[in-house]
Design a protein around this motif. Structure first.
Motif, mmCIF file in Angstrom:
data_model
loop_
_atom_site.group_PDB
_atom_site.id
_atom_site.type_symbol
_atom_site.label_atom_id
_atom_site.label_comp_id
_atom_site.label_asym_id
_atom_site.label_seq_id
_atom_site.Cartn_x
_atom_site.Cartn_y
_atom_site.Cartn_z
ATOM 1 N N THR A 55 14.105 3.842 4.767
ATOM 2 C CA THR A 55 12.942 2.869 4.777
ATOM 3 C C THR A 55 12.535 2.527 3.607
ATOM 4 O O THR A 55 12.068 1.419 3.351
ATOM 5 C CB THR A 55 11.958 4.069 5.276
ATOM 6 O OG1 THR A 55 12.404 4.739 6.511
ATOM 7 C CG2 THR A 55 10.604 3.482 5.311
ATOM 8 N N THR A 56 12.809 3.505 2.472
ATOM 9 C CA THR A 56 12.725 2.915 1.159
ATOM 10 C C THR A 56 13.473 1.772 0.642
ATOM 11 O O THR A 56 12.693 0.713 0.082
ATOM 12 C CB THR A 56 13.072 4.117 0.137
ATOM 13 O OG1 THR A 56 12.117 5.338 0.284
ATOM 14 C CG2 THR A 56 12.830 3.570 -1.480
ATOM 15 N N GLU A 57 14.683 1.732 1.148
ATOM 16 C CA GLU A 57 15.532 0.460 0.827
ATOM 17 C C GLU A 57 14.974 -0.895 1.692
ATOM 18 O O GLU A 57 14.800 -1.945 0.892
ATOM 19 C CB GLU A 57 16.806 0.467 1.328
ATOM 20 C CG GLU A 57 17.867 -0.727 0.930
ATOM 21 C CD GLU A 57 18.301 -0.769 -0.255
ATOM 22 O OE1 GLU A 57 18.003 -1.619 -1.027
ATOM 23 O OE2 GLU A 57 19.152 0.310 -0.681
ATOM 24 N N ALA A 82 17.429 2.404 -4.669
ATOM 25 C CA ALA A 82 16.830 2.843 -3.608
ATOM 26 C C ALA A 82 16.793 4.265 -3.415
ATOM 27 O O ALA A 82 15.823 5.271 -3.411
ATOM 28 C CB ALA A 82 16.920 1.905 -2.383
ATOM 29 N N ALA A 83 18.158 4.705 -3.347
ATOM 30 C CA ALA A 83 18.609 6.103 -2.905
ATOM 31 C C ALA A 83 18.183 7.152 -4.075
ATOM 32 O O ALA A 83 17.425 8.253 -3.711
ATOM 33 C CB ALA A 83 20.001 6.125 -2.752
ATOM 34 N N ASP A 84 18.169 6.773 -5.392
ATOM 35 C CA ASP A 84 17.563 7.639 -6.386
ATOM 36 C C ASP A 84 15.999 7.724 -6.434
ATOM 37 O O ASP A 84 15.521 8.830 -6.422
ATOM 38 C CB ASP A 84 18.026 7.181 -7.758
ATOM 39 C CG ASP A 84 19.671 7.228 -8.136
ATOM 40 O OD1 ASP A 84 20.148 8.231 -7.205
ATOM 41 O OD2 ASP A 84 20.165 6.741 -8.833
ATOM 42 N N ILE A 85 15.449 6.662 -5.972
ATOM 43 C CA ILE A 85 13.956 6.569 -6.083
ATOM 44 C C ILE A 85 13.592 7.489 -4.745
ATOM 45 O O ILE A 85 12.757 8.247 -4.904
ATOM 46 C CB ILE A 85 13.386 5.142 -5.755
ATOM 47 C CG1 ILE A 85 13.829 4.182 -6.960
ATOM 48 C CG2 ILE A 85 12.038 5.170 -5.435
ATOM 49 C CD1 ILE A 85 13.569 2.762 -6.774
ATOM 50 N N ALA A 86 14.216 6.945 -3.555
ATOM 51 C CA ALA A 86 13.862 8.153 -2.491
ATOM 52 C C ALA A 86 14.162 9.724 -2.793
ATOM 53 O O ALA A 86 13.235 10.281 -2.351
ATOM 54 C CB ALA A 86 14.639 7.579 -1.424
ATOM 55 N N LYS A 87 15.223 9.712 -3.492
ATOM 56 C CA LYS A 87 15.562 11.281 -3.584
ATOM 57 C C LYS A 87 14.567 11.992 -4.588
ATOM 58 O O LYS A 87 13.848 13.088 -4.390
ATOM 59 C CB LYS A 87 16.757 11.357 -4.480
ATOM 60 C CG LYS A 87 17.392 12.890 -4.656
ATOM 61 C CD LYS A 87 18.849 12.901 -5.277
ATOM 62 C CE LYS A 87 19.089 14.286 -5.683
ATOM 63 N NZ LYS A 87 20.545 14.570 -6.288
ATOM 64 N N ASP A 88 14.234 11.262 -5.568
ATOM 65 C CA ASP A 88 13.177 11.784 -6.574
ATOM 66 C C ASP A 88 11.819 11.913 -5.868
ATOM 67 O O ASP A 88 10.842 12.789 -6.209
ATOM 68 C CB ASP A 88 12.966 10.966 -8.055
ATOM 69 C CG ASP A 88 14.245 10.870 -8.800
ATOM 70 O OD1 ASP A 88 15.157 11.854 -8.480
ATOM 71 O OD2 ASP A 88 14.346 9.997 -9.539
ATOM 72 N N LEU A 89 11.446 10.926 -5.153
ATOM 73 C CA LEU A 89 9.937 11.119 -4.588
ATOM 74 C C LEU A 89 9.883 11.933 -3.160
ATOM 75 O O LEU A 89 9.062 11.974 -2.501
ATOM 76 C CB LEU A 89 9.578 9.669 -4.256
ATOM 77 C CG LEU A 89 9.396 8.743 -5.448
ATOM 78 C CD1 LEU A 89 8.943 7.345 -5.068
ATOM 79 C CD2 LEU A 89 8.446 9.361 -6.347
ATOM 80 N N ARG A 90 11.186 12.202 -2.764
ATOM 81 C CA ARG A 90 11.291 12.927 -1.350
ATOM 82 C C ARG A 90 11.002 12.280 -0.294
ATOM 83 O O ARG A 90 10.041 12.484 0.649
ATOM 84 C CB ARG A 90 10.789 14.476 -1.716
ATOM 85 C CG ARG A 90 11.211 15.243 -2.648
ATOM 86 C CD ARG A 90 10.617 16.631 -2.680
ATOM 87 N NE ARG A 90 10.884 17.464 -3.657
ATOM 88 C CZ ARG A 90 10.479 18.555 -4.157
ATOM 89 N NH1 ARG A 90 9.554 19.193 -3.464
ATOM 90 N NH2 ARG A 90 11.276 19.233 -5.202
ATOM 91 N N ILE A 91 11.144 11.017 -0.360
ATOM 92 C CA ILE A 91 11.028 10.231 1.126
ATOM 93 C C ILE A 91 12.394 9.526 1.616
ATOM 94 O O ILE A 91 13.471 9.616 0.886
ATOM 95 C CB ILE A 91 10.074 8.960 0.609
ATOM 96 C CG1 ILE A 91 10.622 8.261 -0.567
ATOM 97 C CG2 ILE A 91 8.734 9.608 0.324
ATOM 98 C CD1 ILE A 91 9.849 6.835 -0.924
ATOM 99 N N TYR A 149 0.824 -1.272 0.127
ATOM 100 C CA TYR A 149 -0.152 -0.060 -0.106
ATOM 101 C C TYR A 149 0.923 1.363 0.025
ATOM 102 O O TYR A 149 0.667 2.192 -0.789
ATOM 103 C CB TYR A 149 -0.967 -0.149 1.311
ATOM 104 C CG TYR A 149 -1.398 1.235 1.487
ATOM 105 C CD1 TYR A 149 -2.498 1.916 0.637
ATOM 106 C CD2 TYR A 149 -0.973 1.966 2.853
ATOM 107 C CE1 TYR A 149 -3.118 3.066 0.913
ATOM 108 C CE2 TYR A 149 -1.660 3.131 3.018
ATOM 109 C CZ TYR A 149 -2.573 3.697 2.307
ATOM 110 O OH TYR A 149 -3.179 5.034 2.406
ATOM 111 N N LEU A 150 1.861 1.257 0.804
ATOM 112 C CA LEU A 150 2.742 2.541 0.665
ATOM 113 C C LEU A 150 3.401 2.771 -0.218
ATOM 114 O O LEU A 150 3.787 3.937 -0.770
ATOM 115 C CB LEU A 150 3.810 2.337 2.181
ATOM 116 C CG LEU A 150 2.900 2.483 3.498
ATOM 117 C CD1 LEU A 150 3.984 2.397 4.444
ATOM 118 C CD2 LEU A 150 2.488 4.017 3.661
#
Length: 332
Positions: free
Chosen positions: A52-54, A39-48, A20-21
């Motif tokens: 936790t993303t990883e 994961a770091a690039d995904i988190a940076k782009d999404l500002r999360i 869900y998240l």
């Protein structure tokens, strides 16, 4: 080591909220749009948060929802992509949100149900949609979930229904129109009326505008238990009868028999248990959610045919689809 099936069931309490998240924070949308990423690039782009993303991505990898390379890039398997892509007809994000935001909050009731029974806990006059339609936001959220769950299967069901000679489809409890839209798209000469509670009308109007259906798709407000059904040559119940017990289903099907033109048909579209009741998995799981959220249950094809017969339909046939929802046709 735990057997794989047991392990997945045990850790479902983790995997569903993570799924869900990932939907809510557009992790899947990012992978669809940009392809594999760390994961770091995904988190940076999404500002999360990156850590936790990883950790969430590792859970989804272990459940085989996404893939991870040795270099730490995450990607979507092709068989998963359409179900998590918001632009796909098979997107399930709205239904995942419903499971977490609505269904999960009722799971604790199972303990009381086991000890006292559903009627004693909920009361015999339960109106399941009072909560789901408690305000316009909740109504829209529920209808979005039902659209995500229903529209793609409805396209195949509309083909199986053989609507070439049908002129006026009555979609009983048709919500914001997933089956009606699929039927109208498949049969250009067809007209459809969605008959549902008044709270649904603004959402059906949005669907009609979005799909450019004009006066081919109309809405009639009403309550199918207190009102008679509109007349037509085809009366459809898409994922409706599984909300109600057998006596209520016979009542609704009897109304459909009265509303149906001579030589017309009624369509029942729903999940079906195998005759052995050993599955399918989704039907078994949703059968429990019906217990939590409605007064109904899922049935076998033969059980639905028996209900049709009791309501006055003298010929019935089963059409199985390639999805988890199937079609039973009753002839007047």
């Amino acid at each position: 080591m735990l057997p794989g099936n047991l392990e997945k069931v045990m850790f479902g309490v983790i995997s569903t909220p993570v799924l869900y998240l990932a939907v809510r924070y557009q992790v899947f949308t990012h992978l669809v749009a940009n392809g594999p990423a760390v994961a770091a690039d995904i988190a940076k782009d999404l500002r999360i948060d990156p850590e936790t993303t990883e950790r969430m991505l590792l859970v989804l990898t272990a459940f085989e929802i996404i893939q991870r390379t040795r270099g730490g890039q995450y990607s979507l398997p092709e068989e998963i992509r359409p179900f998590v892509d918001p632009d796909s007809d098979r997107y399930i994000g709205g239904f995942v949100a419903h499971l977490v935001q609505e269904t999960a909050g009722r799971v604790a009731l199972l303990d009381s149900y086991l000890r006292h029974g559903k009627d004693a806990v909920d009361g015999s006059d339960l109106q399941p949609f009072t909560s789901l339609y408690r305000d316009d936001h909740a109504t829209g959220r529920f209808l979005k979930a039902m659209w995500d769950l229903s529209f793609a299967p409805s396209k195949e069901l509309a083909v199986l229904a053989g609507l070439a000679t049908t002129t006026h489809l009555i979609d009983v409890g048709g919500a914001n129109g997933p089956f009606a839209v699929a039927a109208l798209q498949h049969s250009p000469r067809l007209r459809a009326t969605v008959f549902d509670l008044p709270e649904v009308e603004p959402h059906l109007k949005e669907t009609r505008a979005a799909h450019g259906l004009g006066d081919r798709l109309t809405f009639l407000p009403g309550n199918f238990f207190t009102d008679e059904l509109p007349e037509g040559d085809c009366i459809a119940f898409g994922y409706i009868l599984s909300d109600w017990p057998d006596d209520a289903c016979v009542q609704l099907l009897s109304k459909a028999h009265r509303a149906c033109h001579d030589h017309g048909r009624v369509l029942i579209m729903d999940r079906l248990f195998d005759e052995s009741r050993q599955g399918p998995l989704a039907t078994s799981a949703m059968n429990l959610t019906m217990h939590l959220e409605t007064q109904g249950r899922h049935r076998t094809a033969d059980e639905y045919i028996a209900l049709l017969t009791e309501a006055g339909f003298r010929q019935a046939e089963l059409h199985r689809s390639n999805s988890d929802k199937h079609l039973i046709v009753g002839h007047k």
